[in-house]
Design a protein around this motif. Structure first.
Motif, PDB file in Angstrom:
ATOM      1  N   ARG A 296       5.699   6.972   8.548  1.00  0.00           N
ATOM      2  CA  ARG A 296       7.138   6.732   8.578  1.00  0.00           C
ATOM      3  C   ARG A 296       7.541   5.761   7.462  1.00  0.00           C
ATOM      4  O   ARG A 296       6.860   4.766   7.209  1.00  0.00           O
ATOM      5  N   LEU A 297       8.646   6.059   6.795  1.00  0.00           N
ATOM      6  CA  LEU A 297       9.140   5.196   5.732  1.00  0.00           C
ATOM      7  C   LEU A 297       9.639   3.889   6.337  1.00  0.00           C
ATOM      8  O   LEU A 297      10.546   3.891   7.178  1.00  0.00           O
ATOM      9  N   ASP A 298       9.041   2.777   5.920  1.00  0.00           N
ATOM     10  CA  ASP A 298       9.405   1.450   6.423  1.00  0.00           C
ATOM     11  C   ASP A 298       9.826   0.591   5.233  1.00  0.00           C
ATOM     12  O   ASP A 298       9.004  -0.090   4.611  1.00  0.00           O
ATOM     13  N   ILE A 299      11.109   0.639   4.917  1.00  0.00           N
ATOM     14  CA  ILE A 299      11.617  -0.061   3.736  1.00  0.00           C
ATOM     15  C   ILE A 299      11.465  -1.573   3.880  1.00  0.00           C
ATOM     16  O   ILE A 299      11.143  -2.275   2.912  1.00  0.00           O
ATOM     17  N   GLU A 300      11.656  -2.075   5.084  1.00  0.00           N
ATOM     18  CA  GLU A 300      11.522  -3.521   5.313  1.00  0.00           C
ATOM     19  C   GLU A 300      10.105  -3.989   4.992  1.00  0.00           C
ATOM     20  O   GLU A 300       9.906  -5.040   4.372  1.00  0.00           O
ATOM     21  N   ASP A 301       9.109  -3.218   5.405  1.00  0.00           N
ATOM     22  CA  ASP A 301       7.707  -3.543   5.115  1.00  0.00           C
ATOM     23  C   ASP A 301       7.441  -3.491   3.615  1.00  0.00           C
ATOM     24  O   ASP A 301       6.735  -4.355   3.060  1.00  0.00           O
ATOM     25  N   MET A 302       8.012  -2.514   2.932  1.00  0.00           N
ATOM     26  CA  MET A 302       7.825  -2.396   1.485  1.00  0.00           C
ATOM     27  C   MET A 302       8.484  -3.563   0.756  1.00  0.00           C
ATOM     28  O   MET A 302       7.939  -4.098  -0.213  1.00  0.00           O
ATOM     29  N   GLU A 303       9.625  -3.990   1.224  1.00  0.00           N
ATOM     30  CA  GLU A 303      10.312  -5.132   0.611  1.00  0.00           C
ATOM     31  C   GLU A 303       9.537  -6.422   0.845  1.00  0.00           C
ATOM     32  O   GLU A 303       9.492  -7.298  -0.030  1.00  0.00           O
ATOM     33  N   ALA A 304       8.888  -6.531   2.011  1.00  0.00           N
ATOM     34  CA  ALA A 304       8.055  -7.708   2.278  1.00  0.00           C
ATOM     35  C   ALA A 304       6.868  -7.745   1.320  1.00  0.00           C
ATOM     36  O   ALA A 304       6.475  -8.810   0.826  1.00  0.00           O
ATOM     37  N   LEU A 305       6.293  -6.566   1.040  1.00  0.00           N
ATOM     38  CA  LEU A 305       5.206  -6.503   0.061  1.00  0.00           C
ATOM     39  C   LEU A 305       5.722  -6.895  -1.321  1.00  0.00           C
ATOM     40  O   LEU A 305       5.052  -7.634  -2.048  1.00  0.00           O
ATOM     41  N   ASN A 306       6.893  -6.424  -1.694  1.00  0.00           N
ATOM     42  CA  ASN A 306       7.456  -6.785  -2.997  1.00  0.00           C
ATOM     43  C   ASN A 306       7.517  -8.301  -3.175  1.00  0.00           C
ATOM     44  O   ASN A 306       7.193  -8.835  -4.243  1.00  0.00           O
ATOM     45  N   GLU A 307       7.940  -9.005  -2.133  1.00  0.00           N
ATOM     46  CA  GLU A 307       8.039 -10.468  -2.208  1.00  0.00           C
ATOM     47  C   GLU A 307       6.659 -11.090  -2.389  1.00  0.00           C
ATOM     48  O   GLU A 307       6.489 -12.025  -3.185  1.00  0.00           O
ATOM     49  N   LEU A 308       5.662 -10.573  -1.660  1.00  0.00           N
ATOM     50  CA  LEU A 308       4.307 -11.110  -1.790  1.00  0.00           C
ATOM     51  C   LEU A 308       3.746 -10.834  -3.185  1.00  0.00           C
ATOM     52  O   LEU A 308       3.128 -11.710  -3.805  1.00  0.00           O
ATOM     53  N   LEU A 309       3.951  -9.619  -3.698  1.00  0.00           N
ATOM     54  CA  LEU A 309       3.446  -9.271  -5.031  1.00  0.00           C
ATOM     55  C   LEU A 309       4.030 -10.176  -6.097  1.00  0.00           C
ATOM     56  O   LEU A 309       3.329 -10.632  -7.007  1.00  0.00           O
ATOM     57  N   GLN A 310       5.313 -10.451  -5.981  1.00  0.00           N
ATOM     58  CA  GLN A 310       5.976 -11.303  -6.968  1.00  0.00           C
ATOM     59  C   GLN A 310       5.511 -12.745  -6.866  1.00  0.00           C
ATOM     60  O   GLN A 310       5.216 -13.393  -7.876  1.00  0.00           O
ATOM     61  N   SER A 311       5.409 -13.260  -5.657  1.00  0.00           N
ATOM     62  CA  SER A 311       5.048 -14.670  -5.478  1.00  0.00           C
ATOM     63  C   SER A 311       3.602 -14.949  -5.878  1.00  0.00           C
ATOM     64  O   SER A 311       3.269 -16.078  -6.243  1.00  0.00           O
ATOM     65  N   HIS A 312       2.742 -13.924  -5.821  1.00  0.00           N
ATOM     66  CA  HIS A 312       1.329 -14.116  -6.180  1.00  0.00           C
ATOM     67  C   HIS A 312       0.982 -13.473  -7.523  1.00  0.00           C
ATOM     68  O   HIS A 312      -0.195 -13.371  -7.872  1.00  0.00           O
ATOM     69  N   HIS A 313       1.990 -13.069  -8.268  1.00  0.00           N
ATOM     70  CA  HIS A 313       1.819 -12.564  -9.641  1.00  0.00           C
ATOM     71  C   HIS A 313       0.818 -11.406  -9.714  1.00  0.00           C
ATOM     72  O   HIS A 313      -0.097 -11.393 -10.549  1.00  0.00           O
ATOM     73  N   PHE A 314       0.988 -10.433  -8.838  1.00  0.00           N
ATOM     74  CA  PHE A 314       0.129  -9.257  -8.841  1.00  0.00           C
ATOM     75  C   PHE A 314       0.369  -8.410 -10.091  1.00  0.00           C
ATOM     76  O   PHE A 314       1.479  -8.348 -10.616  1.00  0.00           O
ATOM     77  N   ALA A 315      -0.698  -7.750 -10.536  1.00  0.00           N
ATOM     78  CA  ALA A 315      -0.575  -6.685 -11.531  1.00  0.00           C
ATOM     79  C   ALA A 315       0.023  -5.469 -10.825  1.00  0.00           C
ATOM     80  O   ALA A 315       0.111  -5.439  -9.592  1.00  0.00           O
ATOM     81  N   PRO A 316       0.438  -4.444 -11.559  1.00  0.00           N
ATOM     82  CA  PRO A 316       1.000  -3.250 -10.913  1.00  0.00           C
ATOM     83  C   PRO A 316       0.054  -2.673  -9.862  1.00  0.00           C
ATOM     84  O   PRO A 316      -1.159  -2.590 -10.078  1.00  0.00           O
ATOM     85  N   VAL A 317       0.608  -2.271  -8.717  1.00  0.00           N
ATOM     86  CA  VAL A 317      -0.197  -1.583  -7.702  1.00  0.00           C
ATOM     87  C   VAL A 317      -0.168  -0.091  -8.009  1.00  0.00           C
ATOM     88  O   VAL A 317       0.736   0.407  -8.686  1.00  0.00           O
ATOM     89  N   LEU A 318      -1.178   0.609  -7.507  1.00  0.00           N
ATOM     90  CA  LEU A 318      -1.339   2.022  -7.846  1.00  0.00           C
ATOM     91  C   LEU A 318      -1.299   2.884  -6.590  1.00  0.00           C
ATOM     92  O   LEU A 318      -2.136   2.736  -5.694  1.00  0.00           O
ATOM     93  N   ALA A 319      -0.318   3.765  -6.519  1.00  0.00           N
ATOM     94  CA  ALA A 319      -0.222   4.743  -5.437  1.00  0.00           C
ATOM     95  C   ALA A 319      -0.946   6.006  -5.872  1.00  0.00           C
ATOM     96  O   ALA A 319      -0.716   6.506  -6.978  1.00  0.00           O
ATOM     97  N   HIS A 320      -1.823   6.526  -5.027  1.00  0.00           N
ATOM     98  CA  HIS A 320      -2.628   7.700  -5.367  1.00  0.00           C
ATOM     99  C   HIS A 320      -2.148   8.898  -4.559  1.00  0.00           C
ATOM    100  O   HIS A 320      -2.057   8.841  -3.333  1.00  0.00           O
ATOM    101  N   ALA A 321      -1.853   9.997  -5.235  1.00  0.00           N
ATOM    102  CA  ALA A 321      -1.456  11.229  -4.551  1.00  0.00           C
ATOM    103  C   ALA A 321      -2.628  11.795  -3.762  1.00  0.00           C
ATOM    104  O   ALA A 321      -3.789  11.527  -4.082  1.00  0.00           O
ATOM    105  N   PRO A 322      -2.362  12.605  -2.737  1.00  0.00           N
ATOM    106  CA  PRO A 322      -3.458  13.205  -1.974  1.00  0.00           C
ATOM    107  C   PRO A 322      -4.249  14.198  -2.824  1.00  0.00           C
ATOM    108  O   PRO A 322      -3.727  14.786  -3.770  1.00  0.00           O
ATOM    109  N   TYR A 323      -5.511  14.395  -2.455  1.00  0.00           N
ATOM    110  CA  TYR A 323      -6.364  15.336  -3.179  1.00  0.00           C
ATOM    111  C   TYR A 323      -5.876  16.773  -3.026  1.00  0.00           C
ATOM    112  O   TYR A 323      -6.225  17.641  -3.839  1.00  0.00           O
ATOM    113  N   THR A 324      -5.112  17.035  -1.986  1.00  0.00           N
ATOM    114  CA  THR A 324      -4.621  18.390  -1.725  1.00  0.00           C
ATOM    115  C   THR A 324      -3.502  18.806  -2.673  1.00  0.00           C
ATOM    116  O   THR A 324      -3.111  19.973  -2.689  1.00  0.00           O
ATOM    117  N   LEU A 325      -2.999  17.883  -3.466  1.00  0.00           N
ATOM    118  CA  LEU A 325      -1.932  18.198  -4.419  1.00  0.00           C
ATOM    119  C   LEU A 325      -2.548  18.958  -5.605  1.00  0.00           C
ATOM    120  O   LEU A 325      -3.347  18.407  -6.346  1.00  0.00           O
TER     121      LEU A 325
END
Length: 278
Positions: free
Chosen positions: A43-72
């Motif tokens: 399920r799409l959880d925008i609030e959870d994604m926004e919480a991650l955005n704040e953590l990524l910014q505050s800890h100076h993360f490099a870009p995260v990588l989303a991987h498509a499924p192998y079935t694609l």
């Protein structure tokens, strides 16, 4: 600073992945957008994604990588499979707009006997359908080992796909060390030559990420079997050169080795020790 992470599960949420990455000394991570062997998506959880955005910014993360499924598989000879690929990628890219500083990686696919030229055309057609104006997420084609009828077995095939895609500013490559080694590129003894070829054929400016994996097989095996860092045919000495190479050292590296979280933590520390600060 070495930007490195590993593959994590999104099952417990986006913020949890960020916290898990921090717990093992990572400053980035990769995750599957949905069931890697199917198509179901959480399920799409925008609030959870926004919480991650704040953590990524505050800890100076490099870009995260989303991987498509192998079935694609956008270059399947079956129309329904190609349509499924378009549907999955379209939905994934729309959902990822809620994540900051994210890239989307996919295996180009297998042409299943149609020939590489036909496969290249179909993959480009899929990308042109799925990518959209204003898109923030950069889409990465992954280098492949050349198993079976895979497209992307060499730099030329990836370049041929990219040349046919309209949104070039949102398109790049993820280099997988196991895949290129198994595909016949000598990154152990001729890393400079391999990267010079990449630059000539694709352009190093298009290289946006590295999957850092050792290989269970000899160079040119076309097997695609990942091994833990330093325990395969690539070896730790070569990985030291890879992570410190001027063309690669600023890129984010993502581990996909056969490991658990504790094992990933050890590999991250091993590679950090081999990284020479400049």
């Amino acid at each position: 600073m070495l930007h490195i992470g590993c593959h994590l599960s999104v099952s417990q949420g986006f913020l949890h992945m960020g916290q898990e990455a921090l717990s093992i000394g990572a400053d980035t991570f990769q995750f599957f957008t949905r069931n890697p062997r199917g198509g179901s998506v959480r399920r799409l959880d925008i609030e959870d994604m926004e919480a991650l955005n704040e953590l990524l910014q505050s800890h100076h993360f490099a870009p995260v990588l989303a991987h498509a499924p192998y079935t694609l598989n956008g270059c399947s000879k079956t129309e329904r499979t190609r349509q499924f690929a378009v549907e999955v990628m379209t939905e994934d890219l729309r959902r990822l707009e809620h994540l900051d500083n994210c890239r989307y990686n996919f295996h180009p696919g297998s042409h299943v006997g149609q020939g590489a030229k036909a496969g290249i055309g179909l993959i480009a057609e899929m990308l042109n359908q799925c990518m959209f104006q204003g898109q923030r997420t950069t889409v990465l084609l992954e280098t492949m080992a050349g198993k079976g009828t895979e497209v992307g077995r060499n730099f030329e095939e990836l370049a041929a796909v990219m040349d046919k895609v309209g949104m070039a500013d949102r398109l790049g490559v993820c280099l997988d060390t196991c895949h290129v080694f198994d595909g016949g590129y000598d990154i152990v003894y001729r890393l400079d030559e391999v990267l010079e070829a990449f630059d000539r054929i694709i352009g190093l400016n298009r290289l946006k990420a590295v999957h850092i994996n050792d290989s269970k097989n000899n160079m040119g095996s076309h097997k695609d079997r990942h091994e833990k860092i330093g325990e395969g045919y690539i070896g730790m000495e070569a990985f030291g050169r890879i992570i410190n190479h001027p063309a690669l050292r600023q890129l984010p590296f993502y581990l996909e080795t056969p490991n658990d979280l504790e094992g990933y933590a050890r590999e991250i520390q091993l590679l950090r020790r081999a990284y020479m600060e400049k």
